[in-house]
Design a protein around this motif. Structure first.
Motif, short mmCIF file in Angstrom:
data_model
loop_
_atom_site.label_atom_id
_atom_site.label_comp_id
_atom_site.label_asym_id
_atom_site.label_seq_id
_atom_site.Cartn_x
_atom_site.Cartn_y
_atom_site.Cartn_z
N LYS A 1 15.85 51.95 19.02
CA LYS A 1 16.94 52.92 19.16
C LYS A 1 17.85 52.93 17.93
CE LYS A 1 17.12 52.30 24.20
NZ LYS A 1 17.97 51.88 25.33
N VAL B 1 7.84 53.13 23.23
CA VAL B 1 7.18 53.93 22.20
C VAL B 1 5.68 53.71 22.33
CG1 VAL B 1 6.91 54.36 19.73
CG2 VAL B 1 9.14 53.67 20.63
N TYR C 1 7.95 58.86 21.39
CA TYR C 1 9.20 58.13 21.59
C TYR C 1 9.77 58.50 22.96
CZ TYR C 1 8.79 57.12 16.63
OH TYR C 1 8.34 56.70 15.40
N LEU C 2 9.40 57.73 23.96
CA LEU C 2 9.83 57.99 25.32
C LEU C 2 11.13 57.23 25.60
CD1 LEU C 2 6.32 57.75 27.01
CD2 LEU C 2 7.44 59.73 25.95
N LYS C 3 11.62 57.34 26.82
CA LYS C 3 12.93 56.80 27.14
C LYS C 3 13.01 55.29 26.94
CE LYS C 3 16.47 56.80 30.74
NZ LYS C 3 16.84 57.26 32.11
N ARG D 1 17.88 60.81 13.24
CA ARG D 1 17.05 59.99 14.12
C ARG D 1 17.34 58.50 13.92
NH1 ARG D 1 12.49 62.28 16.35
NH2 ARG D 1 12.21 64.50 15.90
N HIS E 1 7.03 65.40 12.41
CA HIS E 1 7.51 65.09 13.76
C HIS E 1 8.05 66.35 14.42
CE1 HIS E 1 11.61 65.20 12.09
NE2 HIS E 1 11.17 64.43 11.12
N CYS F 1 10.04 64.40 20.32
CA CYS F 1 9.78 62.97 20.52
C CYS F 1 8.39 62.57 20.04
CB CYS F 1 9.95 62.61 22.00
SG CYS F 1 8.73 63.39 23.08
N TYR F 2 7.70 63.46 19.34
CA TYR F 2 6.33 63.19 18.89
C TYR F 2 6.27 63.17 17.36
CZ TYR F 2 1.43 64.14 17.70
OH TYR F 2 0.17 64.10 17.14
#
Length: 732
Positions: free
Chosen positions: A56, A690, A685-687, A35, A642, A645-646
């Motif tokens: 990122k 955050v 954690y979206l595109k 990650r 985790h 994306c969560y």
């Protein structure tokens, strides 16, 4: 010929400034999960260049000279790593090994130079941005109270008083990025969301930092992300209208960077009891004792409503990787809102700061820094008026102007020695309409030197001294010595430091008249500086999954400034019932033991905590130091996991504090209290963004000090309450 020489000189200078410059970019990821690592700090050896990774995991290092470079990569959750990179490389991939305890943090406060936390000759405790975020804290008072057992806070109608190891905030130096904060709201005006880490140094440090550093130093290091764009917003709302919002906006374009932050804090007022405690004064001992039969109903609040705003702005320009300039400024205001039926005035505070700095790395073994800084604080009484009354307006209670100019050089001598030397000039000004002071001034000049030497592989020594010349108090020297020996996973440290604190202009000149009692405090131009001797022994064990640190210390303070009670005849001559004068009449001793540990259990679970034992004595009265606490414990338990994306973080944080002694309320000490908070933080954690909503319970077991108003409260917390929060961080 002359023209040719001038032209050659100009061209040589331009070559230095615009020599072949290259960029290095890449990505930092976790070795275990792959990650991206957000917020990793990257510094280039023998250079001022550096940056932080974005959400990122990406980074960009600009304006580097051609050739090979060593990148030092650190993060509180990972093992530090050094990477050799060739110039112009754009696909550097750095994989960091997970570290479940903070062993790679870089600190500067102990020696004024950079050291890994475990390699520092002087023990420094650190609270990181990660610690603050996971505990979901919104003010500096909360951070220091809940995460370090050496601190205690007491709130009254005039504001909040902080103590560190039994000594109040007159003896604690508060720095922001190494710059001293002046005025009464030093802690309150620090933006929590903009903190990178907080470094805490116990004990005297006058050799490094000059006056006021008798009890200890708090150095707040703020974020210095050099990404192209860094935008974030943190909002928190709890019961009693307790609201905080913090916005950070950082931009970097080539050699120019801008850092902007804003913080808003506000809360409603609340009562803990609708009665007001009544006290009488023993005529012989001058001590107060409670008279419960005379308690009366009141509308006064234990915690009054308030709001505050803080704005910080900083600009930097990097000529190249060895030369940079910066300017900065800030504005802060605070006002409380007390019940109109109970009070005649509110308090208003306002502060603005400005400064400039230059950093120049002459070559890999020599570094220079020049800095100018001004801190300007004003406190006012703002009269409260009812409809139909004529407003009385504002009265300036105090105005403080502080100016500091410094020049510092750090020189490496071979592989085992580092020498620091510096000059400092400080000027202070005090004005007060209420005290009829039109403007009193005092200046101090100082030169300081420090030698850090590695005598052999595992043994370090630091020796330093500051020579001070003060306008009123003339010459004084404050030495310090620190030793560190490393054996396997153990660090053994010992240090001595001399403390020195000049009387403030307020103590020298101000005449205070209490607004609630007929008491006058008169000035004393014959005060002497306060001095101290601080001794410390420390043992530390550092392992990949467990750290333990134990310190024992003694702080001896002499010529302490206290209040000498004057005779009733003198008070009558001055037109008051009681009178007192500041004087060097006290001596004090603080002995104590501090303990801190952190452990990673496995499966995402970690625990930590601290303990502080203090034995304080006012040697003049043989009583404990006012507002001191003998035993304090802090504890925390964390879990993180985790899924895609969560990510979920759960944090249980607690503080247990023994009763707090009070000279003023001798027969009514603040009682024992225990307070625990349960916090959850959810990260999506979206595109392009955050999202981090948070939910929690404060004061889990509903601990409330609900004694009548005007009691010596142990805590002002209103009781068990829920809160919600939302953090938004934009990716780029």
């Amino acid at each position: 010929m002359k023209r040719k020489c001038v032209l050659a000189a100009v061209l040589s200078f331009l070559v230095v400034c615009v020599y072949a410059q290259v960029n290095i970019s890449g990505k930092v990821v976790s070795l275990e999960t792959g990650r991206p690592v957000d917020g990793a700090n990257i510094r280039v050896d023998h250079s001022l260049a550096g940056c932080s990774t974005n959400a990122k995991g990406e980074f960009m290092l600009r304006n580097l000279p051609a050739g090979e470079h060593v990148l030092r990569v650190t993060h509180v959750s990972y093992v530090p790593q050094s990477v050799l990179v060739k110039d112009g490389k754009t696909d550097v991939r750095i994989r960091l090994e997970d570290s479940h305890v903070n062993i790679g943090q870089v600190v500067v406060t102990g020696t004024g130079t950079h050291h890994r936390l475990t390699d520092s000759p002087v023990p420094v405790s650190v609270i990181t941005a990660k610690d603050i975020r996971e505990a979901n804290l919104s003010t500096m008072e909360e951070v220091l109270t809940k995460m370090n057992p050496s601190f205690a806070f007491v709130t009254s109608g005039m504001g909040t008083t902080m103590s560190l190891n039994g000594l109040n905030d007159d003896y604690i130096l508060v720095l922001e990025n190494g710059k001293r904060l002046a005025g009464d709201d030093r802690i309150a005006r620090i933006n929590i969301a903009n903190i990178k880490r907080i470094e805490i140094l116990n004990g005297a440090a006058s050799a490094l930092y000059g006056s006021d550093a008798i009890g200890g130093v708090i150095n707040v290091i703020t974020n210095d992300s050099k990404n192209a764009v860094n935008l974030s917003n943190d909002t928190r709302y709890g019961s009693k209208g307790r609201f905080s919002e913090a916005v950070n906006a950082d931009f970097s374009a080539g050699k120019f960077s801008s850092y902007t932050s804003y913080q808003r804090l506000q809360a409603e007022g609340w009562q803990l009891n609708a009665l007001a405690a009544s006290y009488a004064t023993d005529k012989k001992t001058r001590l107060k004792y409670r008279t419960p039969e005379k308690d009366k109903p009141t509308g006064k609040e234990a915690s009054t409503a308030y709001y505050s705003n803080t704005i910080n702005q900083r600009f930097t320009y990097e000529v190249n990787d060895r030369l940079s300039f910066g300017i900065r400024g800030s504005y802060y205001n605070w006002k409380n809102d007390r019940p109109v039926t109970e009070y005649k005035y509110n308090m208003k505070h306002e502060t603005y700061t400005y400064g400039a700095e230059l950093k120049y790395m002459i070559h890999k073994s020599a570094y220079l820094a020049a800095d100018f800084y001004s801190d300007n604080f004003t406190s006012r009484y703002d009269s409260i008026w009812k409809p139909g009354e004529k407003p009385l307006g504002e009265e300036t209670r105090k105005r403080v102007r502080y100016y500091n100019g410094s020049l510092k050089g750090i020189f490496k001598i071979g592989q085992s020695q580092k020498f620091s030397i510096g000059l400092e000039y400080v000027k202070e000004n005090l004005m007060s309409v209420s005290d009829k002071l039109k403007g009193e001034n005092m200046y101090t000049m100082a030169v300081f030197a420090q030698d850090e030497i590695r005598l052999f592989r595992n043994f370090q020594a630091v020796v330093g001294v500051r020579y001070v010349y003060n306008e009123y108090f003339k010459n004084y020297a404050t030495p310090n010595v620190a030793l560190r020996y490393k054996w396997k996973d153990f660090n053994f440290r010992a240090s001595y430091a001399s403390g020195f604190r000049t009387p403030t202009l307020s103590q020298l000149y101000a005449t205070d008249i209490a607004k609630t009692t007929d008491m006058i405090t008169i000035a004393n131009l014959h005060l002497k500086p306060e001095k101290s001797d601080y001794f410390m022994l420390n043992i530390e064990y550092v392992h990949q999954r467990f750290t333990l640190s134990v310190s024992g210390y003694i702080n001896e303070i002499r010529d302490m400034i206290a209040y000498r009670q004057l005779s009733p005849e003198i008070a009558a001559e001055l037109g008051h019932d009681e009178a007192q004068q500041r004087d060097n009449i006290a001596k004090a001793e603080v002995k104590g033991v501090t303990l801190a540990f952190n452990a990673y259990i496995g499966a995402g679970f970690s625990i930590g905590g601290g303990y502080n034992f203090m034995d304080t004595k006012d040697k003049t009265t043989n009583l404990p130091i006012d507002k001191s606490v003998k035993n304090v414990w802090t504890a925390n338990a964390r879990w993180g996991g985790h899924w895609g994306c969560y990510r979920l973080n759960i944090n249980l944080n607690g503080r247990i504090q023994e009763g707090r002694y009070s000279r003023t309320y001798y027969y009514d000490p603040a009682p024992h209290f225990s307070q625990w908070d349960l916090n959850t933080r959810h990260s999506f954690y979206l595109k392009s963004v955050v999202l981090e909503p948070g939910f929690g319970i404060e004061n889990l077991f509903d601990e409330v000090d609900d004694r009548p108003w005007n009691s010596n409260y142990s805590t002002l917390h209103p009781g068990r309450s829920l809160y919600v929060s939302l953090g938004v961080r934009f990716k780029h």
